[in-house]
Design a protein around this motif. Structure first.
Motif, mmCIF file in Angstrom:
data_model
loop_
_atom_site.group_PDB
_atom_site.id
_atom_site.type_symbol
_atom_site.label_atom_id
_atom_site.label_comp_id
_atom_site.label_asym_id
_atom_site.label_seq_id
_atom_site.Cartn_x
_atom_site.Cartn_y
_atom_site.Cartn_z
ATOM 1 N N ARG A 96 -16.947 10.989 3.134
ATOM 2 C CA ARG A 96 -16.637 9.559 3.057
ATOM 3 C C ARG A 96 -17.420 8.809 3.882
ATOM 4 N N ARG A 97 -17.866 9.507 5.039
ATOM 5 C CA ARG A 97 -18.818 8.739 6.006
ATOM 6 C C ARG A 97 -20.097 8.323 5.456
ATOM 7 N N SER A 98 -20.461 9.044 4.457
ATOM 8 C CA SER A 98 -21.862 9.166 3.790
ATOM 9 C C SER A 98 -21.879 7.755 2.714
ATOM 10 N N LEU A 99 -20.712 7.273 2.449
ATOM 11 C CA LEU A 99 -20.318 6.141 1.501
ATOM 12 C C LEU A 99 -20.444 4.969 2.249
ATOM 13 N N ASP A 100 -20.083 4.915 3.344
ATOM 14 C CA ASP A 100 -19.586 3.562 4.324
ATOM 15 C C ASP A 100 -21.058 3.045 4.779
ATOM 16 N N GLY A 101 -21.764 3.987 5.617
ATOM 17 C CA GLY A 101 -23.012 3.546 6.413
ATOM 18 C C GLY A 101 -22.436 2.646 7.494
ATOM 19 N N ASN A 102 -23.267 1.785 7.969
ATOM 20 C CA ASN A 102 -22.651 0.719 9.080
ATOM 21 C C ASN A 102 -22.078 -0.489 8.852
ATOM 22 N N TYR A 103 -21.500 -0.993 9.665
ATOM 23 C CA TYR A 103 -20.635 -2.179 9.252
ATOM 24 C C TYR A 103 -19.880 -2.148 7.888
ATOM 25 N N HIS A 104 -18.539 -1.789 8.290
ATOM 26 C CA HIS A 104 -17.750 -1.519 7.153
ATOM 27 C C HIS A 104 -16.385 -1.683 7.487
ATOM 28 N N GLY A 105 -15.684 -2.007 6.303
ATOM 29 C CA GLY A 105 -14.142 -1.972 6.583
ATOM 30 C C GLY A 105 -13.449 -0.507 6.118
ATOM 31 N N THR A 106 -12.006 -0.407 5.909
ATOM 32 C CA THR A 106 -11.481 0.672 5.574
ATOM 33 C C THR A 106 -11.016 0.445 4.220
ATOM 34 N N ALA A 107 -11.512 1.160 3.208
ATOM 35 C CA ALA A 107 -10.902 1.281 1.775
ATOM 36 C C ALA A 107 -9.466 2.096 2.029
ATOM 37 N N TRP A 238 -28.691 5.298 -1.151
ATOM 38 C CA TRP A 238 -28.347 4.564 0.188
ATOM 39 C C TRP A 238 -26.999 5.038 0.581
ATOM 40 N N TYR A 239 -26.196 3.974 1.132
ATOM 41 C CA TYR A 239 -24.749 4.167 1.262
ATOM 42 C C TYR A 239 -24.031 3.195 0.381
ATOM 43 N N PRO A 240 -23.599 4.077 -0.692
ATOM 44 C CA PRO A 240 -23.260 3.340 -1.635
ATOM 45 C C PRO A 240 -21.808 2.347 -1.722
ATOM 46 N N GLY A 241 -20.927 2.682 -0.757
ATOM 47 C CA GLY A 241 -19.509 2.106 -0.533
ATOM 48 C C GLY A 241 -18.632 2.889 -1.040
ATOM 49 N N ALA A 242 -17.276 2.493 -1.157
ATOM 50 C CA ALA A 242 -16.274 3.322 -1.303
ATOM 51 C C ALA A 242 -16.215 3.946 -2.764
ATOM 52 N N MET A 243 -16.718 3.039 -3.759
ATOM 53 C CA MET A 243 -16.691 3.643 -5.084
ATOM 54 C C MET A 243 -18.039 4.118 -5.426
ATOM 55 N N GLY A 244 -18.925 4.579 -4.539
ATOM 56 C CA GLY A 244 -20.026 5.117 -4.703
ATOM 57 C C GLY A 244 -20.281 6.358 -5.693
ATOM 58 N N GLY A 245 -19.089 7.287 -5.489
ATOM 59 C CA GLY A 245 -19.058 8.484 -6.113
ATOM 60 C C GLY A 245 -18.808 8.126 -7.811
#
Length: 266
Positions: A96-107, A238-245
Motif C-alpha cells: 500500500r505504501r508504494s501507492l501513496d508516495g508522499n503527501y497523501h490522505g488515508t483511503a 510512479w505512485y499511482p494512488g489508492a486505485m493504482g492496482g
C-alpha cells in the motif's frame, strides 16, 4: 527557518516584512493565510464527496493515464487466452505504501498491483505471488540464516508461471524531502539513482530464467533503469494512488496497443 518577527504574529495579523529575507516569504505567507486561516471555497465541499464514485473513477483514470511505457518488445498487451499462470513478484507488488508516495490522505480501500491483477483475471488465470525481497533490507525475516531469503521463493513462482510481473522501485521510506525523518538518508538525497541492492539481485536472478517478464517501477524520482533493459516490457508506474492496482487491466491487457506501435517505430 523561523523568522522572529513572524513567530510572534497572530494568524490574521502578519507584520510587514522589513529585511530582504523576510520579503522572500511573502508568497508563502499569502498561500498559508489564504488556504489555512481564511475561509475558501474548499470549506464548502460536503465530506460525502470524499471517495464518491465520481472521484474514485477519476483517481483510476488519472492513474491509468500517468503510467509511462518505457519499453515494449510486443509482449503488451497480454493475451488473456494464452496465459494460464501469472507470477506477481516484488516488494511493491502488494504494498500500500508504494501507492501513496508522499503527501497523501488515508483511503478506505487500497488496490495493490497484486490485488488488481487478481480482481481482473478472476478464476480464469492462476495468480502466484512472492515478495521476492524487501525494498532495501537484506532479509525479509529477521531470523533467517542467510540474506536475500525470499529470492528462492520468487524463483519457484517464476518456474510455474507463463509470464512474470515484477514490481520494484521505492516508497516514501526511501525518498522524500530534506529533513524528512522517514527517509533513509534524512536529507532527502539519494546516494545514487540505482535500485536498492536486494532488488538488483532479485531482478538479475529472474532475468537469468529467460521467462517473459514485465517490470513495473513504483517511484517518484529519477532512477537509472538500465539494469531492467532486458525485460520484455518496462513501465514507470510512479505512485499511482489508492486505485493504482486497478489499472492493470489497462496497462497489461487492454491498453498500450497504440503505445506499442509508437515505441516500435522509434
Amino acid at each position: 527557518m523561523l523568522i522572529p518577527s513572524l513567530a510572534v504574529a497572530t494568524p490574521f495579523s502578519f507584520p510587514l516584512p522589513s529585511s530582504p529575507q523576510e520579503k522572500s516569504y511573502i508568497p508563502a505567507l499569502t498561500y498559508s493565510k489564504g488556504f489555512i486561516f481564511d475561509e475558501n471555497k474548499f470549506d464548502k465541499i460536503d465530506y460525502l464527496e470524499v471517495e464518491s464514485k465520481k472521484h474514485l473513477n477519476l483517481a483510476r483514470e488519472v492513474a491509468e493515464e500517468s503510467i509511462v511505457l518505457l519499453k515494449n518488445d510486443g509482449i503488451l498487451p497480454l493475451n488473456k487466452e494464452k496465459i494460464k499462470t501469472i507470477g506477481v513478484i516484488g516488494p511493491n507488488a502488494n504494498s500500500r505504501r508504494s501507492l501513496d508516495g508522499n503527501y497523501h490522505g488515508t483511503a478506505s480501500r487500497y488496490i495493490t498491483a497484486l490485488e488488481g491483477i487478481q480482481d481482473y483475471v478472476g478464476e480464469d488465470i492462476r495468480v502466484l505471488y512472492s515478495v521476492g525481497c524487501e525494498l532495501s533490507s537484506e532479509k525479509s525475516e529477521v531470523l533467517s540464516a542467510k540474506p536475500y531469503d525470499r529470492i528462492s521463493e520468487a524463483l519457484s513462482v517464476a518456474d510455474y508461471c507463463d509470464v512474470i510481473v515484477l514490481c520494484l522501485g521505492l516508497d516514501e521510506t526511501l525518498e522524500g524531502e530534506e529533513g524528512d525523518t522517514g527517509n533513509a538518508y534524512f536529507s532527502g538525497d539519494k546516494k545514487d539513482l540505482l535500485l536498492p541492492k536486494p532488488q538488483q539481485i532479485l531482478l538479475d536472478a529472474l532475468l537469468n530464467l529467460n521467462k517473459p517478464m514485465i517490470v513495473s517501477i513504483f517511484s517518484g524520482s529519477a532512477m537509472d533503469l538500465r539494469i531492467a533493459q532486458n525485460a520484455n516490457a518496462l513501465l514507470q508506474t510512479w505512485y499511482p494512488g489508492a486505485m493504482g492496482g486497478s489499472t492493470c487491466k489497462y496497462n497489461l491487457w487492454r491498453g498500450f496497443s497504440e503505445c506499442k506501435i509508437a515505441y516500435n517505430n522509434i
